[in-house]
Design an enzyme around this catalytic site. Sequence first.
Site, PDB file in Angstrom:
ATOM      1  N   ARG A  27     -18.152  81.890 -38.194  1.00 19.12           N
ATOM      2  CA  ARG A  27     -17.200  80.777 -38.070  1.00 19.12           C
ATOM      3  C   ARG A  27     -17.331  80.060 -36.725  1.00 19.12           C
ATOM      4  O   ARG A  27     -17.330  78.835 -36.654  1.00 19.12           O
ATOM      5  CB  ARG A  27     -15.775  81.322 -38.292  1.00 19.12           C
ATOM      6  CG  ARG A  27     -14.615  80.370 -38.203  1.00 19.12           C
ATOM      7  CD  ARG A  27     -14.674  79.060 -38.963  1.00 19.12           C
ATOM      8  NE  ARG A  27     -15.308  79.033 -40.236  1.00 19.12           N
ATOM      9  CZ  ARG A  27     -16.138  78.059 -40.616  1.00 19.12           C
ATOM     10  NH1 ARG A  27     -16.414  77.032 -39.808  1.00 19.12           N
ATOM     11  NH2 ARG A  27     -16.710  78.082 -41.794  1.00 19.12           N
ATOM     12  N   LYS A  79     -13.053  60.178 -22.753  1.00 24.03           N
ATOM     13  CA  LYS A  79     -12.114  60.533 -23.827  1.00 24.03           C
ATOM     14  C   LYS A  79     -12.735  61.614 -24.695  1.00 24.03           C
ATOM     15  O   LYS A  79     -13.042  61.413 -25.871  1.00 24.03           O
ATOM     16  CB  LYS A  79     -11.768  59.293 -24.648  1.00 24.03           C
ATOM     17  CG  LYS A  79     -11.017  58.235 -23.828  1.00 24.03           C
ATOM     18  CD  LYS A  79     -10.638  57.024 -24.656  1.00 24.03           C
ATOM     19  CE  LYS A  79      -9.854  56.012 -23.792  1.00 24.03           C
ATOM     20  NZ  LYS A  79      -9.560  54.772 -24.505  1.00 24.03           N
ATOM     21  N   LYS A 101     -10.454  50.276 -11.904  1.00 28.28           N
ATOM     22  CA  LYS A 101      -9.685  49.630 -12.970  1.00 28.28           C
ATOM     23  C   LYS A 101      -8.562  48.765 -12.393  1.00 28.28           C
ATOM     24  O   LYS A 101      -8.355  48.727 -11.178  1.00 28.28           O
ATOM     25  CB  LYS A 101      -9.112  50.696 -13.899  1.00 28.28           C
ATOM     26  CG  LYS A 101     -10.195  51.537 -14.562  1.00 28.28           C
ATOM     27  CD  LYS A 101      -9.621  52.344 -15.707  1.00 28.28           C
ATOM     28  CE  LYS A 101     -10.695  53.233 -16.301  1.00 28.28           C
ATOM     29  NZ  LYS A 101     -10.183  54.088 -17.366  1.00 28.28           N
ATOM     30  N   GLU A 127     -13.998  47.122 -13.492  1.00 28.77           N
ATOM     31  CA  GLU A 127     -13.557  46.616 -14.787  1.00 28.77           C
ATOM     32  C   GLU A 127     -12.921  45.241 -14.606  1.00 28.77           C
ATOM     33  O   GLU A 127     -12.082  45.054 -13.725  1.00 28.77           O
ATOM     34  CB  GLU A 127     -12.520  47.596 -15.360  1.00 28.77           C
ATOM     35  CG  GLU A 127     -11.976  47.221 -16.715  1.00 28.77           C
ATOM     36  CD  GLU A 127     -10.901  48.190 -17.187  1.00 28.77           C
ATOM     37  OE1 GLU A 127     -11.164  49.414 -17.225  1.00 28.77           O
ATOM     38  OE2 GLU A 127      -9.774  47.735 -17.485  1.00 28.77           O
ATOM     39  N   ASP A 134     -13.703  44.552 -20.376  1.00 31.17           N
ATOM     40  CA  ASP A 134     -12.787  45.304 -21.235  1.00 31.17           C
ATOM     41  C   ASP A 134     -12.138  44.406 -22.278  1.00 31.17           C
ATOM     42  O   ASP A 134     -11.519  43.384 -21.955  1.00 31.17           O
ATOM     43  CB  ASP A 134     -11.702  45.971 -20.378  1.00 31.17           C
ATOM     44  CG  ASP A 134     -10.944  47.002 -21.192  1.00 31.17           C
ATOM     45  OD1 ASP A 134     -11.570  47.657 -22.071  1.00 31.17           O
ATOM     46  OD2 ASP A 134      -9.728  47.155 -20.965  1.00 31.17           O
TER      47      ASP A 134
END
Lengths: 286, 286, 286, 286, 286, 286
Positions: free
Chosen positions: E108, E143, E175, E205, E226
Amino acid sequence: MTLALEFSRPPAALLIEAQIRQALEEDLGRSGDVTSDLTIAASQMGSARLAARKPGRIAGLVAAGIAFQLIDPGLKFDVLVPDGSPAEAGAILATVSGPVRAILTAERVALNFAGHLSGVATATAALVEAVKGTKARIVCTRKTLPNLRILQKYAVRCGGGFNHRFGLDDAVLIKDNHIAAAGGIAPVLARVRAGLGHMAKVEIEVDTLAQLEEALSLGADTILLDNMLPDDLKRAVALTDGRAVLEASGNITLQTIRAIAESGVDYISSGAITHSAVNLDIGLDL
Amino acid sequence: MTLALEFSRPPAALLIEAQIRQALEEDLGRSGDVTSDLTIAASQMGSARLAARKPGRIAGLVAAGIAFQLIDPGLKFDVLVPDGSPAEAGAILATVSGPVRAILTAERVALNFAGHLSGVATATAALVEAVKGTKARIVCTRKTLPNLRILQKYAVRCGGGFNHRFGLDDAVLIKDNHIAAAGGIAPVLARVRAGLGHMAKVEIEVDTLAQLEEALSLGADTILLDNMLPDDLKRAVALTDGRAVLEASGNITLQTIRAIAESGVDYISSGAITHSAVNLDIGLDL
Amino acid sequence: MTLALEFSRPPAALLIEAQIRQALEEDLGRSGDVTSDLTIAASQMGSARLAARKPGRIAGLVAAGIAFQLIDPGLKFDVLVPDGSPAEAGAILATVSGPVRAILTAERVALNFAGHLSGVATATAALVEAVKGTKARIVCTRKTLPNLRILQKYAVRCGGGFNHRFGLDDAVLIKDNHIAAAGGIAPVLARVRAGLGHMAKVEIEVDTLAQLEEALSLGADTILLDNMLPDDLKRAVALTDGRAVLEASGNITLQTIRAIAESGVDYISSGAITHSAVNLDIGLDL
Amino acid sequence: MTLALEFSRPPAALLIEAQIRQALEEDLGRSGDVTSDLTIAASQMGSARLAARKPGRIAGLVAAGIAFQLIDPGLKFDVLVPDGSPAEAGAILATVSGPVRAILTAERVALNFAGHLSGVATATAALVEAVKGTKARIVCTRKTLPNLRILQKYAVRCGGGFNHRFGLDDAVLIKDNHIAAAGGIAPVLARVRAGLGHMAKVEIEVDTLAQLEEALSLGADTILLDNMLPDDLKRAVALTDGRAVLEASGNITLQTIRAIAESGVDYISSGAITHSAVNLDIGLDL
Amino acid sequence: MTLALEFSRPPAALLIEAQIRQALEEDLGRSGDVTSDLTIAASQMGSARLAARKPGRIAGLVAAGIAFQLIDPGLKFDVLVPDGSPAEAGAILATVSGPVRAILTAERVALNFAGHLSGVATATAALVEAVKGTKARIVCTRKTLPNLRILQKYAVRCGGGFNHRFGLDDAVLIKDNHIAAAGGIAPVLARVRAGLGHMAKVEIEVDTLAQLEEALSLGADTILLDNMLPDDLKRAVALTDGRAVLEASGNITLQTIRAIAESGVDYISSGAITHSAVNLDIGLDL
Amino acid sequence: MTLALEFSRPPAALLIEAQIRQALEEDLGRSGDVTSDLTIAASQMGSARLAARKPGRIAGLVAAGIAFQLIDPGLKFDVLVPDGSPAEAGAILATVSGPVRAILTAERVALNFAGHLSGVATATAALVEAVKGTKARIVCTRKTLPNLRILQKYAVRCGGGFNHRFGLDDAVLIKDNHIAAAGGIAPVLARVRAGLGHMAKVEIEVDTLAQLEEALSLGADTILLDNMLPDDLKRAVALTDGRAVLEASGNITLQTIRAIAESGVDYISSGAITHSAVNLDIGLDL
């Protein structure tokens, strides 16, 4: 093959190697085996025997073997009396051969594991022997020595015993405080059933026959009878009539256990086999 | 203040917190105290008392307190009978108050530490009591339970005992195998002195008076007399005449220890106080 | 065989492997040796030589070898100049062969260990050489670089030095603050003797001959003479007359040490050999 | 505020606490500060001052403070001369107050961090001072002491230096072996560009002006000039004419660095500031 | 060889073994694979095949292989479809042979790694395929699923994608909040350049073409656009005219990505390929 | 209070703190949040809101809160929409206030936990909603993402689902390979009952009604019906007639699950809710 041998299920090395390594670090400290390093040539080879000084049930050689090999992967460890077997006083349990320094460096940790775990197995085997012929199985508890639970539970199996739950998480055991907090046996069982899936067992502890009757009527299928005398246990068994698995606990000794087992309960649990086991004397002879 | 209280020297939290956390993880597994989480409201507050069910010497409350606070820093733990103190059966040792769930979640681990370590302290105190009036001090050995050495050695101090070396690294203990490998007492001592600095003790184990004599003549100042009978121990003490510190070991029980102590040796070492201590029954009452 | 070679006592792999692995993780970060992975074929084999760029005393090849093998167990590492040996500039210390990628990935960590520890050994060997012919032995202190103590103390042995205590726990060293807190030399020694077993050494630091005299009169057998000038050290040696082991510390340099050693003290301790050692330049040539 | 103060960027406690704890465990071993525990009452309170015995650039008080608080969260640590600041001999850098036992138990580890890291900062600041007025920035290398990289790189910033890459993974540095393996500067750069994303820097090491020219023609924007003499460095700067950032390395000392900086290179890297830093003597006075 | 195969760069075993071991411990808990231990003889040998139930890009077999071998070093694991390769439904990816118990115990965890990472690679490959013929490269983000970053970033490479920065530390990404805090694009870039060395990339950004223009005028060479629509992206590419590397992010799906890529940006980043990858169904057949 | 809220049972901080710390270390690497450290003043305070960008069931705020506080214990984290609650798109789930640097440093890790776990809870809640009105409960499997099992199983509870076993050790699940190895359903059940205690559940997987009948006749009380179509499931339910708990598995989707639930089975297990959950988009607005 004895039942204990067949069902001892040694823990995967992955699960115990870290704690054996930790025990070696605990003993070697920062500068290792100063005495052997100063007095024995690195090149000296030899072999040694682990021997039981007293009779008992053996457990923990699997840990001893890992201890020797963590110190030196070149050490050869051969088991003659596998975990789960009985041994007479004087029996040679295993041999280890290779660099003498490494043998002596690992000796104490290896023996500390084997001696303690064989002590647990021996205490368990004595209870198992005492209930022979009854249907009662011996089980351990969560009264284990800190951070030794995996190995102590294994030693219990080596002694022919069975394991109770391994921790707070793998089964539910409802005790008096939980019953009180939830407001009784009916609400406590309702709460547990509402929140729990189908793969965890639920056991409920009762102190009286009245409580037993209520638990049974609510469908409880695993019940702990705490601190009941043999006569009450017999009544409990009769009252239950196969509707639930019954476990007896409290004041279990070699003296009391036979009468308890003869009541017909399914399981008898003992904390002493893990928290008060007497070390089995095992020595190493070069 | 008793001597045990004064010299117990509780280990720094830094040295034991990790193993107490590990013991909690061992018990909580992956999903924690399922029973309490399902049956007791998170908001329910309460308090509980740790009580000795049997008389004994207390040790390990320091670990119990850490266990409660690791589960919930909001639990308040107050010690009434500090580690190193004697307790009667029924004595309230400590109280803990706060969220009931947290108390029950930590209970077993806290008691496993306190019960076991008080067992070690109690066994030690019994030996200390047995040699009262002689000059003999009780010391422990490296026959400790795996990964519990720091706490067991502390429990020995709580019982009024003293600590032998903590591991293979902090002192030299020359045994028969080392003597044999080096070719005798003289060469083994020479090797050790050539390689060792001035801050590590050297003890040499002898089995006979002849060996003792040789060791003394070579300036050994700390000598372990292994498995000698009381009469031989007396002769050893006389022969030594203050030139070395003498430690007796082997077959130390409550029955044999008084005679051994009366031989005049300085230290008596026992493995049983750490490897075979009987748990002191301590319970928690909500 | 040189004394340093014979008594260097390399630490068990078990005691140092974790920190070598940690050092590799520190260097490889999250994505490893991007440069080599992108530019060198996985299949390319080769061999390299570790060479001393400057003369010195070698230590730490044992760690370098573990570093290479942790990156790839298939790398072959052969030592030509073992730890504890002197090396000329240009000497080939060891060879490593196998996948070139793995050699380059482990290179820097292996050299960081070997260069630093050889620096410690070289600094130690210089002091040892400077006191040649006197009875003084060079010892290190607890002024080691964080988390490098086991290896630095080993490097001191490779340089022909001896080890002082390994930490706060394996021996007692009473300094001025302890004496002050306990109320003087007599009470401080009394407290220590009341609480300590027979397997731990006790050293007391004194600043004046008067303190020395008091310590000797109370039976102190190991005494640290802090920051005394050679003349006072001579007086201290005469005053002691063999009743205690004497250690000198404070302001130890290659310039000052000979005069200090000639005072007749038994040990001279230096922090600089561990906290300020100059890296021995060791390079890797493919 | 000095530049070093403003841009020192102390590492998050999360990133260094584990190694400070480990360093304390290394020093406390299994039974902690036996001397202080035996001689100083648990209740005795006091305060102490950390003082620079020599002038230097301070770094590592952040680690010292964590060390004190890990031993006893009740210790109060106040910084007077923050990391990144210069200090005169005798300057009081910080004070610590609370239980005397705890102060003495943590003292050595706290000073080992502060002394070593201030040594690194001081060595860095000396190079920074030496190149004042030129455009050259001082950078460190991967020649750091094992497992001290985060803190040493921080100390370099405290000294006014800049950090090179932190490990093998966060930037590409193409050296001779990589060029050779890939078959030249053109193919090595092609391979790297084909496999690497846009967020990692690529630096290529060259030994000659011809190589430099080739690298520039292929668009390399960060180039390491290894072991070039000042005259060649000047030619390299002229040849590059702003098309790439240039770093000089090799044989960097306080004696050689000014001439190197005056060549007009952008960065000068030194391994010695981290691998051979001399401890800055910092003491603790109760 | 496909590009993904060539540049997948499998992480060093050293970097992933610990988390695979941890995953096995998570699954084995305290008593291991009770079912297999009770029902399959220790001596039973066999072999099994890992097969893709659905088509996809394979990644993570390297982790699966380590999982099997951590459970039993005697298991033989042979890869037929290496990480980075495409596989049809039904394709046999690898075989494993040895003790059946060990195969089932590790099954597993091995499949959990392989299925998830192949899911990430498959999602990445779909985006790569969708932008084929444009210059756009697919990159991942931060992320990622907690503690799976090294392996997820590797799976992205197996899918033909590239890696963005690995964490907060190995590159600077400015940012809106950083710009606001510093008081604008000019001061934020000035601050970063004043404090950062030459080996870390800086990306900024921007949300609008006006910001882009400002950033370019200040020499920014890596810019994140962005949440711009394809038309604005085209204008941004034209405006930039090769002066900076451009990355597009925000609302990237299989539906939207082609138009974005055709704008001419260099990189397109997607969080979904790591945080929302659908498991690739891989089974084990004995 | 919703059922999911009441029975979500958040894991003890002790059980998840280590992995949250590890995830932060994974993101901070060696030098932390370079961007924020360089551009935001240490003294700047602020507050931020975690907002759901899409509707869903919330889980994992408990982990997000720990992430913020591990970076800075001074950050204040207030939950507005507790784990186990539904949230609309745009809903403010929690607020965090304190040093802006710390908020930004922890942001991504906090969101990675909350987004992923809310994704798991949302997927679970969708299945729970789909079977509303039937007796079927949704359960998870061991097909979890490596090292996220504790939190994923918690997220399943937050979604209104129940947990299957947590690992290989806390319950027995007999599959085809086990049956084959033991020689049939009767011998496999016999072996398991002979070796297992009373506190572990035993479930047996069957593929046909014939197997189901055999299992029931042997007293199996928990049975997994693998990959059966709704019609067969109905027959299985009828055949069982309350003698055992029935679980259906295989090909469970939002499209198929209603028909399966209406067959009358007790539990339906889904791997996809843990191994293929789509991240719930949660953002942080300063």
